[in-house]
Design a protein around this motif. Structure first.
Motif, mmCIF file in Angstrom:
data_model
loop_
_atom_site.group_PDB
_atom_site.id
_atom_site.type_symbol
_atom_site.label_atom_id
_atom_site.label_comp_id
_atom_site.label_asym_id
_atom_site.label_seq_id
_atom_site.Cartn_x
_atom_site.Cartn_y
_atom_site.Cartn_z
ATOM 1 N N LYS A 88 -6.030 1.082 0.863
ATOM 2 C CA LYS A 88 -5.240 -0.100 0.552
ATOM 3 C C LYS A 88 -3.764 0.186 0.817
ATOM 4 N N GLU A 90 -0.057 0.004 0.096
ATOM 5 C CA GLU A 90 0.785 -0.208 -1.077
ATOM 6 C C GLU A 90 2.246 -0.127 -0.651
ATOM 7 N N ARG A 92 5.142 -0.516 -2.033
ATOM 8 C CA ARG A 92 6.127 0.160 -2.882
ATOM 9 C C ARG A 92 6.107 1.670 -2.700
ATOM 10 N N ASN A 93 4.938 2.232 -2.373
ATOM 11 C CA ASN A 93 4.825 3.686 -2.251
ATOM 12 C C ASN A 93 4.738 4.147 -0.795
ATOM 13 N N SER A 94 4.682 3.202 0.142
ATOM 14 C CA SER A 94 4.492 3.560 1.549
ATOM 15 C C SER A 94 5.768 4.131 2.164
ATOM 16 N N GLU A 121 10.841 -4.575 -2.374
ATOM 17 C CA GLU A 121 9.385 -4.484 -2.371
ATOM 18 C C GLU A 121 8.824 -3.218 -1.733
ATOM 19 N N TRP A 307 0.940 -7.263 6.047
ATOM 20 C CA TRP A 307 2.061 -7.262 5.094
ATOM 21 C C TRP A 307 3.380 -7.490 5.825
#
Length: 343
Positions: A88, A90, A92-94, A121, A307
Motif C-alpha cells: 500500500k 503511504e 506520509r512515509n514515502s 501530505e 496518488w
C-alpha cells in the motif's frame, strides 16, 4: 522460437538497457557484471534477430524494434511486480521521487500550490520537474522516466490516462507605465506583441499542435486562429515582434518598454502580483484551452501514480476559479503574420 522456452531474465536486461542506454549503468541497476549484461544482450539479439541497441557517441540507441517492444515489456513487468508485491502506498512515509514534465507556465501557476500540498501530505516525497518541450514525451512516459506530463493536448494515445486540471483564455499584458485604456482592435493593431512557442520546427506540426507518436501537444501558446480571424478584414495587423520559447523572460522585457505580450490569464494574474504590469482584455474572443495531466493507464492499478494524479488535481483547484466571461466577437480567417524576431 517458443515463448515457453524463452528466458524471461533476458527481458529484464532489455528493460534495464532501455532505461539506462548503457551496459555499465544497466549492470549496476541489475547488480550484475557488465560482461553478464553484454552476454544476455547478445543472446537476446540472436533470439529476436535484431540489433536492439546500436552504439553511438551518445550511448546505446534503441532500434525501431526496441522502441516498439519497450512499452509492452514495461507494462508486463509492472503487472508482474504488482501481482507479486503490491504494498500500500503511504504518502506520509514515502521517500519516492516523482518526475513530471511541464512548461514554465504550468510550473509558475501550479507548482507552488503542489509543494504546499506535498509538505502537508507527503513531506518526504521528492519532485523532479523536467521541461515538456524538446523531449519525446511518449517515449519518456513509456520507459517510466516521467510519471506524468501536464499540458494542452489534442490526441492522446489510448494507453495513457488523461485528467482535466483547469482551463484558461488569453489576455494582453503591458507595462503599467502605459495606459492603453479599453483595448480596441485599432489600438491592438498598432502594438508590438510577444508570443510564446514551446516546441521546435523539426517536429510534425498540425495547426498550433505538434504530433509525436500519437500525442498532439500545443505548440503556440496563444490562440493564433482567433487572432487572425479578428484581423482578417483589417488593413493593418499587430506586429508579432518577438517569439520566445518560454514565459519567464516576459516581465523583464515588458517593464518600462513598448512591448506587450499575449499570455494565459492565470499567468498574467501572477505577473501582476509581482511586477509593474497591467492586464487588458483582448478585443476578440479566444477559445478556452484545457490543461490536462497524462500518465500511463495501468489496468492493474498503480498506487503511487494514482496518488500523484490526485494531488496534481488538488493543486489545480485554485486555477479552476477564474471567471472566463467574455463578450463574443466574430470575424473570418486570414491575416498572415510572420515573426519579425525569433529568440
Amino acid at each position: 522460437m517458443s515463448f515457453n522456452k524463452f528466458d524471461l531474465n533476458l527481458l529484464r536486461v532489455f528493460d534495464a538497457m532501455m532505461q539506462e542506454r548503457s551496459v555499465l549503468r544497466a549492470s549496476q541497476r541489475m547488480c550484475l557484471s557488465p560482461t553478464a549484461v553484454s552476454h544476455a544482450l547478445a543472446r537476446l539479439r540472436e533470439l529476436l534477430d535484431d540489433e536492439l541497441f546500436i552504439r553511438t557517441t551518445k550511448g546505446m540507441r534503441p532500434t525501431a524494434r526496441s522502441l516498439a517492444m519497450a512499452p509492452l515489456i514495461g507494462e508486463a513487468w509492472s503487472s508482474l511486480e504488482a501481482a507479486i508485491d503490491r504494498p500500500k502506498f503511504e504518502p506520509r512515509n514515502s521517500t519516492r521521487q516523482f518526475t513530471i514534465a511541464v512548461s514554465d507556465f504550468v510550473t509558475m501557476v501550479m507548482v507552488p500550490g503542489l509543494l504546499a500540498l506535498l509538505k502537508r501530505e507527503a513531506p518526504l516525497v521528492n519532485l523532479v520537474i523536467r521541461p515538456d518541450s524538446w523531449i519525446d514525451l511518449v517515449e519518456e512516459i513509456d520507459l517510466g522516466q516521467i510519471d506524468a506530463a501536464i499540458g494542452v493536448f489534442s490526441d492522446v494515445p489510448a494507453r495513457f490516462g488523461s485528467t482535466a486540471l483547469f482551463a484558461y483564455d488569453d489576455v494582453l499584458i503591458a507595462s503599467s507605465s502605459r495606459q492603453l485604456g479599453n483595448l480596441s482592435l485599432e489600438t491592438l493593431s498598432n502594438l508590438s506583441i510577444a508570443v510564446v512557442t514551446l516546441h521546435g520546427k523539426d517536429e510534425e506540426t498540425l495547426g498550433c499542435f505538434v504530433s509525436e507518436h500519437g500525442l498532439g501537444r500545443k505548440s503556440e501558446m496563444f490562440d493564433r486562429a482567433a487572432f487572425e480571424r479578428a484581423f482578417s478584414s483589417s488593413e493593418q495587423c499587430p506586429r508579432l515582434a518577438l517569439s520566445l520559447p518560454h514565459f519567464l523572460a516576459l516581465p523583464a522585457l515588458i517593464e518600462g518598454t513598448d512591448l506587450t505580450a499575449i499570455v494565459p490569464r492565470p499567468l498574467a494574474e501572477l505577473f501582476v502580483q509581482r511586477h509593474p504590469i497591467s492586464i487588458y482584455e483582448l478585443p476578440y474572443q479566444t477559445d478556452l484551452e484545457e490543461v490536462s495531466v497524462i500518465c500511463p493507464e495501468r489496468k492493474s492499478g498503480n498506487g503511487p501514480r494514482d496518488w500523484l494524479r490526485g494531488i496534481l488535481t488538488q493543486a489545480a483547484d485554485p486555477l479552476r476559479a477564474f471567471n472566463f466571461a467574455r463578450p463574443a466577437r466574430t470575424a473570418s480567417p486570414s491575416c498572415k503574420q510572420q515573426f519579425a524576431v525569433e529568440a
